[in-house]
Design a protein around this motif. Structure first.
Motif, short mmCIF file in Angstrom:
data_model
loop_
_atom_site.label_atom_id
_atom_site.label_comp_id
_atom_site.label_asym_id
_atom_site.label_seq_id
_atom_site.Cartn_x
_atom_site.Cartn_y
_atom_site.Cartn_z
N LYS A 1 125.91 61.01 -5.10
CA LYS A 1 126.03 62.20 -4.59
C LYS A 1 127.20 63.06 -4.65
O LYS A 1 127.55 64.14 -5.18
CB LYS A 1 125.33 62.48 -3.41
N THR B 1 113.03 61.92 1.95
CA THR B 1 113.87 61.99 0.86
C THR B 1 114.54 60.71 0.66
O THR B 1 115.27 60.16 1.37
CB THR B 1 115.10 63.30 1.11
N SER C 1 125.72 64.13 -8.88
CA SER C 1 124.48 64.80 -8.24
C SER C 1 123.27 64.07 -8.29
O SER C 1 123.18 63.19 -8.85
CB SER C 1 124.42 66.30 -9.01
N THR D 1 115.74 62.18 -3.10
CA THR D 1 114.93 63.73 -3.23
C THR D 1 113.55 63.42 -2.69
O THR D 1 113.03 62.08 -2.84
CB THR D 1 115.32 64.17 -4.36
N GLU E 1 114.75 71.53 -14.06
CA GLU E 1 113.85 71.83 -13.00
C GLU E 1 113.77 73.56 -13.14
O GLU E 1 113.46 74.16 -12.05
CB GLU E 1 114.15 71.63 -11.64
N GLY F 1 119.73 69.75 -3.42
CA GLY F 1 119.29 68.68 -3.78
C GLY F 1 119.17 67.81 -2.69
O GLY F 1 120.23 67.78 -1.81
N GLU G 1 117.64 62.44 -10.07
CA GLU G 1 116.85 62.18 -8.91
C GLU G 1 116.13 60.84 -9.19
O GLU G 1 116.47 60.01 -8.36
CB GLU G 1 115.41 63.11 -8.94
N SER H 1 114.82 69.91 -2.65
CA SER H 1 115.78 70.92 -2.87
C SER H 1 114.58 72.27 -2.91
O SER H 1 115.34 73.32 -2.56
CB SER H 1 116.05 70.79 -4.48
N SER I 1 120.54 66.21 -7.75
CA SER I 1 119.80 67.42 -7.84
C SER I 1 119.12 67.56 -9.28
O SER I 1 119.88 67.62 -10.19
CB SER I 1 120.52 68.65 -7.51
N SER J 1 108.72 69.14 -2.60
CA SER J 1 110.46 69.11 -2.82
C SER J 1 111.22 68.97 -1.94
O SER J 1 111.50 69.96 -1.13
CB SER J 1 110.63 70.16 -4.16
#
Length: 452
Positions: A325, A281, A329, A284, A439, A144, A340, A17, A331, A15
């Protein structure tokens, strides 16, 4: 500005994040206390909150923090040696800054009852003297994509405040710049990248990102066995690859076979990610398979693919990912999986539309289509592991990206819903989404499917 080298970071799974971000934060805290190793610091401690605490063991956050405190960096740490590093630390507490010690069992706290105010992925690092008194403390957030924000200091993950020739804060501004200058979206992004690096450095960096993505696919196609974590999920990419290669020799091949190849490339990456392998990434780790899968689709199935096209693909994807972003976001812990997989699909769709000859309006339309049809997607990993539904979700995201690019290229770029509007809708949807779908493994598939 957000550079390609901010969005596309070479690191390890599972991951960005929960693994890369905490490793970066821990490494920074190590660097902060290192000059005091011969002075008043005898012990370091870490406490993680919110989503990091709820799903951190499944995402390897404990391992990541240990690696960071040992001085390792996500881009250079050897994934195959991680068990050796953590085993040695557990036995000695030695992080290489004697006499400072860190005992992962005693000094790493999973706080599942509190959430820090800035972001659900909160971390608190502390340094204590020999008597146990607190001598230093840092609170930071993994927001993120491997980006880390220190409380009171703003984002410190490499986004640089520079004057660029073509600043844009929205899709509308980006389209206006393209119309006024005659530049493509990739050329606008490239001009801005040159404010930070030479063209030679940019080309070399983009090629390194491309090579890392393709190497991850290649490794994923070779590997077999069970993924770690207790769900007993078997890798599928190798078997699917063998089946598709065997089908090449037959006279009857279904028209949808190309979708299987795209899915295969995404599965290969995300199985590697789930196993803690080296990935990029994009934007992500949880969505790391989509941009590489569509890249590999272009390399293998789109005639005339060149190194220059690969760079154009990544630069276009960067422009779109940067917009998402900044305006919403990327994240999953903040807005769910729409941030994501939805973002990755939009980036890949835009990149593919660009290299296949789409103009700026068609490229923006491709990104909008891909994002629009991921709105509302929750992030609900079973057992806190990026395996179910995450791996298959990347396969579907990659196919959606190709479909979005194709639809946009069939049109003239004129469309009703703009990319800005769909990004804002994603932001609002994420804000309204219940925390259990972001998440935490406290809702959705994570509670309706047994994890054992």
């Amino acid at each position: 500005m957000i550079s390609a080298f901010d969005l596309f970071k070479i690191g390890i799974g599972p991951s960005s994040s929960h693994t890369i971000g905490p490793m970066v934060a821990a490494r920074r805290f190590r660097d902060r206390v290192a000059p005091r190793a011969a002075g008043d610091v005898a012990r370091v401690r870490a406490e993680i909150y919110g989503s990091l605490a709820w799903t951190g063991r499944g995402h390897g956050t404990d391992v990541a923090i240990s690696l960071g405190l040992l001085g390792h960096d996500p881009a250079t740490v050897d994934p195959d040696r991680v068990p050796d590093y953590t085993r040695a630390l557990a036995g000695t507490g030695d992080i290489g800054l004697a006499p400072i010690v860190f005992d992962p069992v005693r000094d790493l706290v999973f706080n599942v009852t509190e959430t820090l105010p800035r972001h659900t992925n909160g971390m608190r690092f502390q340094a204590h003297d020999a008597a146990g008194a607190l001598v230093d403390e840092v609170v930071c957030y993994s927001i993120g994509g491997g980006f880390v924000e220190e409380e009171g200091a703003g984002e410190t993950a490499g986004i640089e405040a520079v004057r660029v020739p073509h600043p844009f804060e929205s899709g509308a501004e980006l389209l206006r710049i393209c119309a006024e200058t005659g530049l493509t979206i990739a050329q606008v992004q490239m001009a801005n990248e040159r404010a930070l690096r030479s063209e030679t450095e940019i080309h070399a960096g983009l090629d390194a990102i491309r090579d890392a993505m393709l190497a991850c696919i290649a490794r994923g196609l070779r590997m077999d066995g069970e993924l770690p974590g207790g769900l007993k999920v078997r890798r599928r990419a190798r078997r699917l690859h063998e089946a598709l290669e065997a089908a090449r020799l037959t006279n009857s091949r279904p028209a949808h076979e190309i979708m299987d190849w795209i899915s295969l490339f995404a599965l290969a990456v995300n199985e590697e990610n789930a196993a803690g392998g080296r990935v990029v990434t994009a934007p992500t780790n949880g969505a790391a398979g989509i941009v590489p899968a569509v890249l590999r689709y272009g390399v293998d199935f789109c005639p005339g693919w060149t190194e220059a096209r690969g760079r154009e693909y990544l630069l276009t994807a960067t422009a779109i990912g940067g917009l998402i972003k900044r305006r919403a976001s990327i994240s999953g812990a903040e807005v769910g999986c729409q941030g994501e997989v939805g973002s990755a699909a939009a980036m890949a769709a835009a990149g593919l539309a660009a290299v296949l000859g789409g103009d700026a309006r068609q490229v923006e339309n491709a990104a909008e289509i891909a994002m629009e049809h991921h709105l509302g997607m929750t992030c609900d990993p079973i057992g806190g592991l990026v395996q179910i539904p995450c791996i298959e979700r990347n396969a579907f995201g990659a196919n959606k990206a190709v479909a979005a690019a194709s639809l946009a290229l069939r049109g003239d770029g004129v469309h009703y819903v703009t990319l800005d509007e769909v990004i804002e809708t994603m932001r609002q949807t994420g804000h309204d989404m219940q925390a259990k779908y972001k998440e935490t493994s406290l809702g959705g598939l994570a509670v309706n499917v047994a994890a054992c």
